[in-house]
Write an enzyme that holds these catalytic residues in place. Sequence first.
Site, PDB file in Angstrom:
ATOM      1  N   SER A 216      42.585  35.506  27.971  1.00  0.00           N
ATOM      2  CA  SER A 216      43.515  35.875  29.144  1.00  0.00           C
ATOM      3  C   SER A 216      42.719  36.167  30.613  1.00  0.00           C
ATOM      4  CB  SER A 216      44.283  36.896  28.808  1.00  0.00           C
ATOM      5  OG  SER A 216      45.493  37.174  29.617  1.00  0.00           O
TER       6      SER A 216
ATOM      7  N   ASP B 249      53.685  29.853  26.064  1.00  0.00           N
ATOM      8  CA  ASP B 249      53.255  31.190  26.740  1.00  0.00           C
ATOM      9  C   ASP B 249      54.309  31.601  27.615  1.00  0.00           C
ATOM     10  OD1 ASP B 249      52.039  33.367  27.984  1.00  0.00           O
ATOM     11  OD2 ASP B 249      49.990  32.162  28.116  1.00  0.00           O
TER      12      ASP B 249
ATOM     13  N   HIS C  96      51.666  33.535  24.046  1.00  0.00           N
ATOM     14  CA  HIS C  96      50.110  33.995  24.832  1.00  0.00           C
ATOM     15  C   HIS C  96      49.483  34.879  23.688  1.00  0.00           C
ATOM     16  CE1 HIS C  96      47.731  34.956  28.041  1.00  0.00           C
ATOM     17  NE2 HIS C  96      47.791  36.303  27.529  1.00  0.00           N
TER      18      HIS C  96
END
Length: 383
Positions: free
Chosen positions: A171, A293, A348
């Site tokens: 991330s 995501d 995600h």
Amino acid sequence: MQLQSITTLLALPAAALSFAWPPSTAEDFLQVLPDDNKIPLSPQLAITPEVAKESPKTQVVTLTRVGPQFGAFPAKPVGEETDDTPLPVVIWHGLGDSADAEGLKEIATLVEQVHPGTYTYLISATGAAGSEDRQASFFGNVTEELDFVCHALAGDKILATAPAIDAIGFSQGGQFLRGYVERCGGWAPKVRSLLTFGSQHNGIAEFQKCASSGDWMCHIANSLLKSGTVWSDFVQSRLVPAQYYRDTNDYENYLEHSNFLADINNEREEKNATYAENLAALEKFVMILFNGDRTVIPKETGWFAEVNLTSNAVTELRDRPIYKEDWIGLKKLDEKGGLDFIGLEGDHMQLVDDDLVGLFAKYFGPAGKKFVPLSLPLPELEL
């Protein structure tokens, strides 16, 4: 395997919570941070080898390390053409996580299982683990934190003596490691393969969706990002997600005030040629996007795409000026076969062991490894 998604982003120290809640303004909220986090907005740092030698930040800090604790990276014996010792791997976690989290340790162990003998280094932006590192992932000056990490990696004897290192960014850790390559690649340990998972390379247009109406930390962050306050020097030097927030409807303010992203993406009129040179020196830059995501908005930022949030029109990287004019070296990297786009199913940071094993086997290993060009077709983005 799935790295836990953090809804409550960090636990502030008790002293920081001894005030009337909620604060009347977003800036009141940030004012309660410990004094160490109340640092002024600093100019972009021009880091040189001389600074690296003189800075007190060359002191080696205690960080979580997983894997064999051998000494300096072994030199290749005279006359020996190959060395099967795998390059070290550094890992930078995402928002709300910490270097000592069990999920990160599992990832490091998996790397070592795929390539036995790998020295694995889990990055903390402050040199501390636990709640302090989690807090630094949310509150802090990214420029200051990145400077600290550059010196910390340069001060590690194994990383500093290795022919190169490989890197994993989860991330926001992905764009931070890219920033490391661009800003410090000329003097700190050189990165060979950089893998980023669900990273926000082209910024975010919104903060993540809040889990509930009572998730006040999330709602405060959202209110900051959706107001003019996001461009204040005060917020840009303290709220980490604000420093990779990018609003095409307020682009001039973004260019003028962004503390991090506008700089490492070389979007301002004056370009930093060193950034492009350093990034193009990678052997592999692998951008991994999660097709499902729902946390990163827009998710296509993981592939450096531009999204019009009104029409949902997507402009892919190769059609954008940042690529065509090669602001940061992506075109040069692509032309030599060093830029890979990979799509994974799931939300995600929903990671599957088999996917990770395949990626680690392909992109990590000894220094002399030859990379096979990516031949798999790219999956279609699901808008």
